[in-house]
Design a protein around this motif. Structure first.
Motif, PDB file in Angstrom:
ATOM      1  N   HIS A   1       0.697  -1.285   0.117  1.00 19.51           N
ATOM      2  CA  HIS A   1       0.029   0.000  -0.158  1.00 19.51           C
ATOM      3  C   HIS A   1       0.873   1.164  -0.027  1.00 19.51           C
ATOM      4  CE1 HIS A   1       0.625   1.044   3.981  1.00 19.51           C
ATOM      5  NE2 HIS A   1       0.951   0.028   4.450  1.00 19.51           N
ATOM      6  N   ASP A   2       0.195   2.498  -0.301  1.00 16.86           N
ATOM      7  CA  ASP A   2       0.922   3.733  -0.289  1.00 16.86           C
ATOM      8  C   ASP A   2       0.188   4.563   0.851  1.00 16.86           C
ATOM      9  OD1 ASP A   2      -1.344   4.040  -1.944  1.00 16.86           O
ATOM     10  OD2 ASP A   2      -0.021   5.013  -3.675  1.00 16.86           O
TER      11      ASP A   2
ATOM     12  N   CYS B   1      -9.738  -4.317   3.024  1.00 17.26           N
ATOM     13  CA  CYS B   1     -10.092  -3.067   2.015  1.00 17.26           C
ATOM     14  C   CYS B   1      -9.197  -3.327   0.906  1.00 17.26           C
ATOM     15  CB  CYS B   1      -9.796  -1.907   2.732  1.00 17.26           C
ATOM     16  SG  CYS B   1      -7.942  -1.463   2.907  1.00 17.26           S
ATOM     17  N   SER B   2      -9.883  -2.766  -0.144  1.00 19.89           N
ATOM     18  CA  SER B   2      -9.093  -2.524  -1.316  1.00 19.89           C
ATOM     19  C   SER B   2      -7.929  -1.576  -1.185  1.00 19.89           C
ATOM     20  CB  SER B   2      -9.879  -2.146  -2.634  1.00 19.89           C
ATOM     21  OG  SER B   2     -10.694  -3.017  -3.003  1.00 19.89           O
ATOM     22  N   ARG B   3      -6.562  -1.641  -1.562  1.00 19.77           N
ATOM     23  CA  ARG B   3      -5.606  -0.847  -1.198  1.00 19.77           C
ATOM     24  C   ARG B   3      -5.945   0.508  -1.963  1.00 19.77           C
ATOM     25  NH1 ARG B   3      -3.001  -4.617  -4.160  1.00 19.77           N
ATOM     26  NH2 ARG B   3      -2.172  -5.458  -2.425  1.00 19.77           N
ATOM     27  N   ALA B   4      -6.656   0.648  -3.002  1.00 18.02           N
ATOM     28  CA  ALA B   4      -6.895   1.702  -3.890  1.00 18.02           C
ATOM     29  C   ALA B   4      -8.122   2.852  -2.773  1.00 18.02           C
ATOM     30  CB  ALA B   4      -7.670   1.727  -4.875  1.00 18.02           C
ATOM     31  N   ASP B   5      -8.488   2.430  -1.816  1.00 15.39           N
ATOM     32  CA  ASP B   5      -9.395   2.980  -1.028  1.00 15.39           C
ATOM     33  C   ASP B   5      -8.635   3.522   0.131  1.00 15.39           C
ATOM     34  OD1 ASP B   5     -11.530   1.934  -2.266  1.00 15.39           O
ATOM     35  OD2 ASP B   5     -12.292   0.380  -0.767  1.00 15.39           O
ATOM     36  N   LEU B   6      -7.381   3.381   0.339  1.00 16.03           N
ATOM     37  CA  LEU B   6      -6.796   4.061   1.222  1.00 16.03           C
ATOM     38  C   LEU B   6      -6.065   5.173   0.677  1.00 16.03           C
ATOM     39  CD1 LEU B   6      -4.674   1.064   2.787  1.00 16.03           C
ATOM     40  CD2 LEU B   6      -6.473   2.199   3.908  1.00 16.03           C
TER      41      LEU B   6
END
Length: 593
Positions: free
Chosen positions: A205-206, A260-265
């Motif tokens: 994740h980022d 969660c989807s990492r894009a949601d962070l």
């Protein structure tokens, strides 16, 4: 009978997804020690049969191998007359990437106690000691531990913060209510109303951790102050698994497991709040609210839990539905979202309830009771047969909140009801009776309110949303989701065409004979693909007919299907600018808390 219990757990073969667990008891039952594993996990109302993942199991006492027998799918017995301390050794297969069970590979390990810790009967109320050991073969990988389990202070080998070693629970019920994440997770810590909190994120994740921490801090503080300080836990941990595509959460007494989807962070430099991040914050808010509502304020049917079989209650509309109402409400009260964001989220909830005719056939109380057989075991006909106690329950909470505020001229609200539940049930451990919410609503808002709430919960009529929202300066209108005609189905993508997932009651597809599972391959002689079916229908008008070819199993069939105008089942909420001073004051109190 004194019966200290000592577990060890180790990832012995991460590549094979195997945990090894040992369970030692000093004084086995002389008539034959019994062990069992839960069949379900609190918060997820479905029989999961976790025992199916136990691969091997053996027992020893005094250096001798003991015969182990089973009486059912999740219960093991040792022979009578064993006087020496007993050691049970077993392996658990862990390859379910969800918040409910256990998952292990060379990148991380995760487990809920209900999946890995056998219960020693007769010892449930005794202290439980757990030694979590580093993964075999990955000792140099730098793995750490994230859990809300208490460190076994004073014990040899007691764990350091976020370290492997010994942890302690006061009893078995507490032991299985603290999930464990191990690996090279990203860690952030913050304080909320004097309580230490942590976020551990596993997976690539980022994430912009400072932004996430600031948002979670405000959400947690708002909820703690709603129920009243001090918070009921000494420490709280958010365990987050970031994946390519995923969503889910499960509450525990001092932590939550989240997928969660990492894009949601949130990511560094992200300016506007994305829909995915807003959804993730709502998930965090939902699971955190459960710290009070369901983990400590419980239906009487769950006091205590019987994890060997289903536990039936008609109250999930309050425990999940009320929590679903507050998860988004807390976002606006804590300043995490705008009014327009909140109205958008509320519209989405209303739409989810109104998309299926099941709301006209099943009450939200029945939905709660039948969670085990219907809500958690949905099929292609579910939209026509059931209603969600999450979504409709949250709308019931909204209506009750608005009516309490309006009838009392702002002196009473659902917040007062939740605080009363906390004082009478959460802090005492006394379960809520099946009719307890009606009685409490009557006490706070009057007899008429209690009866009205019962009608909303046990009836199948349409909820009076327009009437009560209007009193708070919010207009509700209904419109079609699309100007294009349709046939009353929901589809999914298939290589050969589009597959019908659901056929809705009253739709022309149902009348024409189309069924769930049919794969549509052509419409009016043109090949159907995942990207063109809606476009083909959009070029027509309601009242026209379409010739649809579809495969049912391996048989090609042809259907003449009339096209229908899209139903006006999509809610549109708008903030009314000019309202009375009374409505403006009540609206402000509602959304600001």
């Amino acid at each position: 009978m004194s019966c200290p219990v000592h577990y060890t757990i180790q990832a012995i073969q991460p590549a094979a997804h195997l945990f090894e667990v040992t369970l030692r008891i000093a004084e086995p039952d002389p008539v034959g020690q019994v062990f069992s594993l839960p069949a379900w996990i609190p918060g997820s109302y479905m029989i999961r049969e976790f025992a199916k993942n136990i691969v091997t199991l053996s027992a020893q006492a005094g250096g001798k191998v003991l015969t182990v027998s089973k009486s059912d799918k999740h219960t093991w017995h040792l022979p009578a007359g064993v006087k020496e301390p007993v050691t049970l050794r077993y392996t658990v297969y862990a390859w379910d990437l969800s918040v409910r069970t256990a998952h292990l590979d060379a990148t991380h390990g995760f487990f809920n106690g209900t999946s890995v810790f056998l219960c020693a009967h007769g010892c449930e109320d005794q202290p439980q000691l757990v030694d979590i050991r580093p993964p075999h073969g990955l000792e140099e990988a730098g793995w750490r531990i994230a859990t809300s389990l208490s460190v076994a202070e004073g014990e040899n080998g007691a764990a350091e913060p976020y370290g492997f070693g010994r942890y302690r629970a006061e009893n078995y019920d507490e032991l299985i209510d603290h999930p464990v994440e191990m690996g090279t997770f990203t860690l952030a810590e913050f304080d909320a109303c004097g309580v230490p909190h942590a976020v551990a994120i596993t997976g690539r994740h980022d994430c912009d951790l400072p932004r996430l921490v600031e948002d979670l801090k405000r959400i947690c503080e708002n909820q703690i102050r709603l129920f009243g300080e001090p918070a009921p836990m000494d420490r709280y941990v958010f365990l987050v698994m970031a994946v390519g595509d995923g969503y889910g959460g499960l509450e525990h007494r001092a932590s939550t497991a989240l997928l969660c989807s990492r894009a949601d962070l949130p990511y560094p430099g992200m300016e506007a709040q994305s829909d995915g991040y807003r959804q993730f914050l709502g998930l965090c808010s939902h699971e955190y609210f459960h710290t009070w509502n369901v983990k400590r304020i419980k239906p009487a049917a769950f006091v205590p839990y019987n994890l060997s079989q289903e536990g039936y209650t008609r109250l999930l509309w309050a425990f999940e539905g009320f929590t679903s109402y507050y998860d988004d409400l807390v976002l606006i009260r804590s300043g995490r979202i705008t009014v327009q964001d909140y109205l958008k989220l509320l519209s989405k909830t209303i739409n989810q309830v109104h998309k299926g005719s099941g709301r006209q056939k099943q009450s939200v109380a029945e939905s709660s009771f039948e969670a085990w057989t219907k809500y958690y075991r949905q099929d292609e006909n579910s939209p026509n047969a059931i209603v969600s106690y999450y979504t409709k329950g949250s709308l019931v909470a909204l209506l009750l909140d608005l009516r309490l505020r309006a009838d009392s001229k702002g002196t009473r609200s659902l917040d007062d009801l939740m605080r009363a539940l906390w004082l009478r049930h959460g802090q005492t451990g006394v379960g809520v009776a099946e009719d307890g919410l009606y009685a409490l609503a009557a006490e706070i808002g009057g007899v008429a309110v209690g009866r009205w709430l019962q009608e909303l919960v046990e009836g199948t009529g349409e909820l009076p949303l327009e009437t009560w929202l209007k009193r708070f300066g919010v207009s509700l209108a209904w419109e079609a989701a699309s100007p294009a005609p349709g046939i009353g189905v929901r589809t999914t993508t298939e290589a050969e065409g589009v597959k019908i997932a659901n056929v809705f009651d009253g739709g022309s597809a149902q009348a024409a004979g189309l069924s769930a599972g049919d794969v549509i391959i052509a419409c009016d002689g043109l090949k159907v693909t995942s990207g063109n079916f809606d476009k083909l229908l959009a070029r027509r008008v309601a009242g026209d007919s379409a010739e649809i070819h579809a495969f049912r199993r391996d048989e090609l069939m042809c259907f003449e299907v009339p096209l229908q105008a899209a139903p006006a089942d999509t809610a549109k909420l708008e903030w009314v600018a000019r309202v009375s001073k009374t409505a403006e004051a009540q609206r402000k109190a509602w959304l600001e808390g």
